[in-house]
Design an enzyme around this catalytic site. Sequence first.
Site, PDB file in Angstrom:
ATOM      1  N   ASN A  77       0.824  -1.214   0.000  1.00  0.00           N
ATOM      2  CA  ASN A  77       0.000   0.000   0.000  1.00  0.00           C
ATOM      3  C   ASN A  77       0.847   1.247   0.000  1.00  0.00           C
ATOM      4  O   ASN A  77       2.003   1.246   0.437  1.00  0.00           O
ATOM      5  CB  ASN A  77      -0.933   0.016   1.213  1.00  0.00           C
ATOM      6  CG  ASN A  77      -0.220   0.534   2.448  1.00  0.00           C
ATOM      7  OD1 ASN A  77      -0.189   1.734   2.701  1.00  0.00           O
ATOM      8  ND2 ASN A  77       0.393  -0.362   3.204  1.00  0.00           N
ATOM      9  N   ASN A 136       4.412   5.566  15.795  1.00  0.00           N
ATOM     10  CA  ASN A 136       4.569   4.976  14.462  1.00  0.00           C
ATOM     11  C   ASN A 136       5.906   5.423  13.873  1.00  0.00           C
ATOM     12  O   ASN A 136       6.011   6.492  13.301  1.00  0.00           O
ATOM     13  CB  ASN A 136       3.380   5.388  13.585  1.00  0.00           C
ATOM     14  CG  ASN A 136       3.496   4.832  12.173  1.00  0.00           C
ATOM     15  OD1 ASN A 136       4.518   4.259  11.802  1.00  0.00           O
ATOM     16  ND2 ASN A 136       2.454   5.006  11.380  1.00  0.00           N
ATOM     17  N   CYS A 139       6.171   3.716   9.043  1.00  0.00           N
ATOM     18  CA  CYS A 139       5.631   3.850   7.702  1.00  0.00           C
ATOM     19  C   CYS A 139       6.733   4.133   6.682  1.00  0.00           C
ATOM     20  O   CYS A 139       7.458   5.112   6.809  1.00  0.00           O
ATOM     21  CB  CYS A 139       4.592   4.962   7.687  1.00  0.00           C
ATOM     22  SG  CYS A 139       3.802   5.114   6.095  1.00  0.00           S
ATOM     23  N   THR A 205       5.148  -2.138   7.791  1.00  0.00           N
ATOM     24  CA  THR A 205       5.244  -2.721   6.451  1.00  0.00           C
ATOM     25  C   THR A 205       6.660  -2.639   5.885  1.00  0.00           C
ATOM     26  O   THR A 205       7.466  -1.818   6.298  1.00  0.00           O
ATOM     27  CB  THR A 205       4.274  -2.022   5.486  1.00  0.00           C
ATOM     28  OG1 THR A 205       4.555  -0.640   5.507  1.00  0.00           O
ATOM     29  CG2 THR A 205       2.833  -2.260   5.886  1.00  0.00           C
ATOM     30  N   CYS A 350       2.104 -37.677  -7.716  1.00  0.00           N
ATOM     31  CA  CYS A 350       2.260 -36.514  -8.600  1.00  0.00           C
ATOM     32  C   CYS A 350       3.717 -36.381  -9.056  1.00  0.00           C
ATOM     33  O   CYS A 350       3.998 -35.721 -10.048  1.00  0.00           O
ATOM     34  CB  CYS A 350       1.821 -35.246  -7.882  1.00  0.00           C
ATOM     35  SG  CYS A 350       2.918 -34.774  -6.547  1.00  0.00           S
ATOM     36  N   CYS A 357      13.794 -33.313  -5.867  1.00  0.00           N
ATOM     37  CA  CYS A 357      15.027 -33.905  -5.351  1.00  0.00           C
ATOM     38  C   CYS A 357      15.994 -34.225  -6.492  1.00  0.00           C
ATOM     39  O   CYS A 357      17.190 -33.982  -6.399  1.00  0.00           O
ATOM     40  CB  CYS A 357      14.703 -35.154  -4.534  1.00  0.00           C
ATOM     41  SG  CYS A 357      16.108 -35.772  -3.598  1.00  0.00           S
ATOM     42  N   CYS A 382      19.506 -39.759   0.701  1.00  0.00           N
ATOM     43  CA  CYS A 382      18.756 -38.670   1.344  1.00  0.00           C
ATOM     44  C   CYS A 382      19.604 -37.960   2.397  1.00  0.00           C
ATOM     45  O   CYS A 382      20.132 -38.590   3.303  1.00  0.00           O
ATOM     46  CB  CYS A 382      17.487 -39.238   1.983  1.00  0.00           C
ATOM     47  SG  CYS A 382      16.563 -38.025   2.924  1.00  0.00           S
ATOM     48  N   CYS A 385      16.947 -33.122   3.910  1.00  0.00           N
ATOM     49  CA  CYS A 385      16.813 -31.666   3.806  1.00  0.00           C
ATOM     50  C   CYS A 385      15.390 -31.157   3.945  1.00  0.00           C
ATOM     51  O   CYS A 385      15.163 -29.988   4.201  1.00  0.00           O
ATOM     52  CB  CYS A 385      17.394 -31.184   2.490  1.00  0.00           C
ATOM     53  SG  CYS A 385      16.365 -31.590   1.061  1.00  0.00           S
TER      54      CYS A 385
HETATM   55  C1  LIG Z   1      -3.373   0.419   3.901  1.00  0.00           C
HETATM   56  C2  LIG Z   1      -2.481   0.325   5.092  1.00  0.00           C
HETATM   57  C3  LIG Z   1      -2.279   1.452   5.867  1.00  0.00           C
HETATM   58  C4  LIG Z   1      -1.500   1.394   6.974  1.00  0.00           C
HETATM   59  N1  LIG Z   1      -1.374   2.503   7.733  1.00  0.00           N
HETATM   60  C5  LIG Z   1      -0.671   2.444   8.875  1.00  0.00           C
HETATM   61  C6  LIG Z   1      -0.630   3.530   9.760  1.00  0.00           C
HETATM   62  O1  LIG Z   1      -1.258   4.563   9.528  1.00  0.00           O
HETATM   63  N2  LIG Z   1       0.094   3.427  10.893  1.00  0.00           N
HETATM   64  C7  LIG Z   1       0.771   2.288  11.208  1.00  0.00           C
HETATM   65  O2  LIG Z   1       1.391   2.224  12.261  1.00  0.00           O
HETATM   66  N3  LIG Z   1       0.759   1.213  10.400  1.00  0.00           N
HETATM   67  C8  LIG Z   1       0.041   1.272   9.254  1.00  0.00           C
HETATM   68  N4  LIG Z   1      -0.031   0.149   8.457  1.00  0.00           N
HETATM   69  C9  LIG Z   1       0.720  -1.057   8.826  1.00  0.00           C
HETATM   70  C10 LIG Z   1      -0.140  -2.055   9.618  1.00  0.00           C
HETATM   71  O3  LIG Z   1      -0.557  -1.497  10.858  1.00  0.00           O
HETATM   72  C11 LIG Z   1       0.631  -3.341   9.971  1.00  0.00           C
HETATM   73  O4  LIG Z   1       1.783  -3.019  10.709  1.00  0.00           O
HETATM   74  C12 LIG Z   1       1.074  -4.083   8.736  1.00  0.00           C
HETATM   75  O5  LIG Z   1       0.075  -4.035   7.749  1.00  0.00           O
HETATM   76  C13 LIG Z   1       1.432  -5.552   9.014  1.00  0.00           C
HETATM   77  O6  LIG Z   1       0.349  -6.294   9.495  1.00  0.00           O
HETATM   78  P1  LIG Z   1      -0.523  -7.277   8.568  1.00  0.00           P
HETATM   79  O7  LIG Z   1       0.415  -8.204   7.907  1.00  0.00           O
HETATM   80  O8  LIG Z   1      -1.516  -7.940   9.497  1.00  0.00           O
HETATM   81  O9  LIG Z   1      -1.230  -6.407   7.572  1.00  0.00           O
HETATM   82  C14 LIG Z   1      -0.843   0.185   7.313  1.00  0.00           C
HETATM   83  C15 LIG Z   1      -1.052  -0.941   6.553  1.00  0.00           C
HETATM   84  C16 LIG Z   1      -1.875  -0.881   5.457  1.00  0.00           C
HETATM   85  C17 LIG Z   1      -2.137  -2.123   4.644  1.00  0.00           C
HETATM   86  S1  SF4 Z   2       5.041 -38.248  -1.959  1.00  0.00           S
HETATM   87 FE1  SF4 Z   2       5.799 -37.348  -3.865  1.00  0.00          FE
HETATM   88  S2  SF4 Z   2       4.580 -38.309  -5.457  1.00  0.00           S
HETATM   89 FE2  SF4 Z   2       3.542 -38.725  -3.546  1.00  0.00          FE
HETATM   90  S3  SF4 Z   2       2.043 -37.082  -3.365  1.00  0.00           S
HETATM   91 FE3  SF4 Z   2       3.871 -36.381  -2.290  1.00  0.00          FE
HETATM   92  S4  SF4 Z   2       5.087 -35.247  -3.760  1.00  0.00           S
HETATM   93 FE4  SF4 Z   2       3.519 -36.414  -4.914  1.00  0.00          FE
HETATM   94  S1  SF4 Z   3      14.785 -34.892   2.377  1.00  0.00           S
HETATM   95 FE1  SF4 Z   3      15.956 -36.435   1.251  1.00  0.00          FE
HETATM   96  S2  SF4 Z   3      14.557 -37.193  -0.247  1.00  0.00           S
HETATM   97 FE2  SF4 Z   3      13.659 -35.275   0.521  1.00  0.00          FE
HETATM   98  S3  SF4 Z   3      14.416 -33.759  -0.954  1.00  0.00           S
HETATM   99 FE3  SF4 Z   3      15.877 -33.807   0.707  1.00  0.00          FE
HETATM  100  S4  SF4 Z   3      17.454 -35.270   0.082  1.00  0.00           S
HETATM  101 FE4  SF4 Z   3      15.720 -35.542  -1.266  1.00  0.00          FE
END
Ligand SMILES: Cc1cc2nc3c(=O)[nH]c(=O)nc-3n(C[C@H](O)[C@H](O)[C@H](O)COP(=O)(O)O)c2cc1C
Ligand code: SF4
Ligand code: SF4
Lengths: 437, 448
Positions: A77, A136, A139, A205, A350, A357, A382, A385
């Site tokens: 925003n 604040n 912003c 934000t 799938c 991997c 494996c 990871c």
């Molecule tokens: C449109 C918009 C306006 C905002 N205006 C303010 C503001 O005036 N003052 C403020 O502290 N934060 C403002 N924020 C930030 C929000 O308070 C909040 O910190 C941020 O959106 C993260 O939270 P969320 O992920 O739940 O949206 C704004 C956010 C949005 C989307």
């Molecule tokens: S285990 Fe592998 S093949 Fe089976 S649903 Fe999950 S991602 Fe798809």
């Molecule tokens: S956890 Fe093992 S099998 Fe899964 S992606 Fe990693 S190396 Fe491959």
Amino acid sequence: MADLSTNFLGIKSPNPFWLASAPPTDKAYNVERAYEAGWGGVVWKTLGEAGPPVVNVNGPRYGAIWGPDRRLLGLNNIELITDRDLETNLREMTEVKKRWPDRALIASIMVPCEEKSWRDILPRVEDTGADGIELNFGCPHGMSERGMGSAVGQVPEYIQMVTEWCKEFGKLPVIVKLTPNITDIRYPARAANKGGADAVSLINTISSIVSVDLDNFSPNPSIDGRGSHGGYCGPAVKPIALNMVAEIARDPETRGLPISGIGGVSTWRDAAEFIALGCGTVQVCTAAMTYGFKIVQEMIDGLENYMDEKGYETIEDFRGMAVPNVTDWQYLNLNYITKAKIDQDLCIKCGRCHIACEDTSHQAITSMVDGVRHFEVMDDECVGCNLCVNVCPVENCISMVPMATGETDPRTGKTVEADYANWTMHPNNPMAREAAE
Amino acid sequence: MTSTLESGDVRAGRLSSAEYAENFSDLHPPLDHHEALVEADRCYFCYDAPCMNACPTSIDIPLFIRQIQAGNPVGAAKTIFEQNILGGMCARVCPTETLCEEACVRETAEGKPVKIGELQRHATDTYMARELPHPFKRAASTGRTVAVVGAGPAGLSCAHRLAMHGHDVVILEARQKPGGLNEYGIAAYKATNDFAQREVEWLMQIGGIELRLGQRLGSDFEVEDLVNQYDAVFIGVGLPSAYALDLPGSDLPGVESAIDFIARLRQAEDKSTLPVGQDVVVVGGGMTAVDAAVQSKLLGARTVSLVYRRGREQMPASRYEQDLAAAHGVHLVFNAKPARINGANAVESITFEYTASEGGKLTGTGETFEISADQVLAAIGQWMEADTGELELDGTTLARTDGNLSLSPYGRKVWVGGDCAHGGEDLTVTAVEDGKIAAESIHATLAG
Ligand SMILES: Cc1cc2nc3c(=O)[nH]c(=O)nc-3n(C[C@H](O)[C@H](O)[C@H](O)COP(=O)(O)O)c2cc1C
Ligand code: SF4
Ligand code: SF4
Ligand SMILES: Cc1cc2nc3c(=O)[nH]c(=O)nc-3n(C[C@H](O)[C@H](O)[C@H](O)COP(=O)(O)OP(=O)(O)OC[C@H]3O[C@@H](n4cnc5c(N)ncnc54)[C@H](O)[C@@H]3O)c2cc1C
Ligand code: SF4
């Protein structure tokens, strides 16, 4: 039955779900609808100085990214602080607080970085009956160019100075709202702490360009063919917010400083995670802006249900429980060995685990066994990871199974040891070698 | 109007024009932009995707769906056309429930496959609606000539691929319109808006294909002539002739083959001119039987019975097709075979005998029943009528070997494909694939 009521800096609210300072809290109409829906508190849309208010753009203010089925994942925003005059806001706050004494009402403030500005506004805010103030410093657009918002939040000395003024000239609890647009969140948090802040809230934000219009080559939202960076929020920012909260929660200088967690909270689970990392309340903006105020019902019920299942009576029973488990990489146990395991009954074949991997990791998953399509992890390849777990479309289909002590890891041929051993002790670590020598 | 239950009541104009229009509109209305995006989001972009392996033409389904999802339906259409130049028709007529969608992992997961057919239609329709240049360019002329007999899916697919490779193609088609069963056979509600003709015109944009209508193999020319005049020959004449019921009474007025009935229906611009019985009985169990039954109902028949000689499980029409028939009010009867057709001057009823199957052999149980009927449509199979000279047969269809090469005394000169070739599945999509395979084999031979 779990008790969700919270006492944050002495400010009581029936539940930890507050609306963050933003459009949902811009005026009495919205705030009262929020209270009716069940929100525990609100941080009123940020107030500016007396006099002519700021103006917003008259074109689009938002941009977004979406997941499948256009689920909104990230919102951007370019809105400013309230564009209504101070008197109107203060009057409405007074009336609302009178009608809803059991709900938290916090005033968010952003005025120029001069002592006089703060001296002037603080008593007027106190007269409304608000329970606390939030500074604040976050912003990232529009206000920062005027030397406010994140322009202050990026300079720890300013944070400390303004916080001190607020403690000196005001009587209300002071919450310092931090900007994430900084390399190390601990510095502004420490500055707020030094200035005497009662709490920090985060994150505001994140500076962002959410997309570029490929017809007119303007960033979105496009205002007459041009765009500027905005502030990013919503589910996509939650991981960043959680990390920053954790950093502050475990920093020796700020440990124990109350935190109000903000950033991407959309369900009870998100809220519980912030609380587990030490937050006393959470604040929500994007989720409310996406679905309306009713979502708080799911949040309240889900949190209650979780606490009942776990036997937690109050939020304090589990608040901060995850903090001791957040550590640095070098302290992770290298003797903890896992292997992916596919539940063949759940697998829908799938093949995504295989190709992920195969192409990008360790070639540890089959795609064909005896001429039949079959996905199975080869333990001797494996590395544990977890990539496959994350790309599998079926929940719980692949799990990471720890190897038991004494077993032989077929990949390395080494026996799994019982002892905890981390990088600081590892023979490949030059520092560890030096220490041993 | 009081309904009269007299026999021999086969007439046109049973419905209002609004009812005809409604009944013969698209079976599945095309997905709109929003629906297509929602559906495309459901695809997992599978590795070595089972849907793709189940598609007879091997369309890269995960890729084309991802292209739709990423806002590139034109690219999606090209992906489809690369493997299947009649991707638009196939999107409408493929029994996806037994092909790609049956294999879709979301069928395994939730019993709700990604709607691959409808997405394919969305992409191909978008491409054709935008009137973009033909997606393929013809290679420089090779100077080689190929005769293609039959302008059905097999012949068209073969001709297009050959033209793309730079060969000069002449299509010889017996009928007055190209398209084969796309034009004369497929149910009307699957190919609305003259789609079969529009698709042929679009396909011909590749250039290098000459279409000669009214040219019948066996009467206007022989295989031998073609072998002498052209560098290669492809035969894709389908199975144009229906087997007739061979029963007492089968020559009574009111008895006809289902494919003739359907062909007439497909060619009628105004469906209210089509006569249909009050009580119709269809004999058979395949797609033709289902289509004849459903369309009789849509033309206003009061009762339609579809009688199949074996059980539901053996019925060649898929469960989806059976349900479609049932949903249209067609009465499905299993395990019964026709014994005789009754009537004085026209059909009045048909007598069936129950069957039992012993060791795979079907026998009559002796027990009979009668269904009153003023129209009987036979959908008990078709055969290849064309005189194919020295080409080797396998049973009643043309034998083939690798690359769809025909076995004949002419050496590597004649290829076959589609319904007239042995061992096919009698689907539009398999005919397209046959034509494509043959074209590649011809191309390799000519280049060789
Ligand atoms: C449109 C918009 C306006 C905002 N205006 C303010 C503001 O005036 N003052 C403020 O502290 N934060 C403002 N924020 C930030 C929000 O308070 C909040 O910190 C941020 O959106 C993260 O939270 P969320 O992920 O739940 O949206 C704004 C956010 C949005 C989307
Ligand atoms: S285990 Fe592998 S093949 Fe089976 S649903 Fe999950 S991602 Fe798809
Ligand atoms: S956890 Fe093992 S099998 Fe899964 S992606 Fe990693 S190396 Fe491959
Ligand atoms: C009623 C009915 C409904 C069907 N519904 C479906 C469906 O929903 N989905 C599906 O996938 N499949 C369906 N099929 C099957 C599908 O139509 C065929 O498998 C497919 O058309 C075969 O293509 P082809 O090119 O081999 O033959 P055809 O489509 O039969 O084309 C053969 C062409 O050759 C011409 N020809 C014939 N003899 C000669 C000759 N001697 N000389 C010159 N030209 C000749 C014919 O006029 C025709 O144009 C249906 C079939 C029928 C009969
Ligand atoms: S099987 Fe289904 S989910 Fe997988 S690629 Fe094909 S359509 Fe998509």
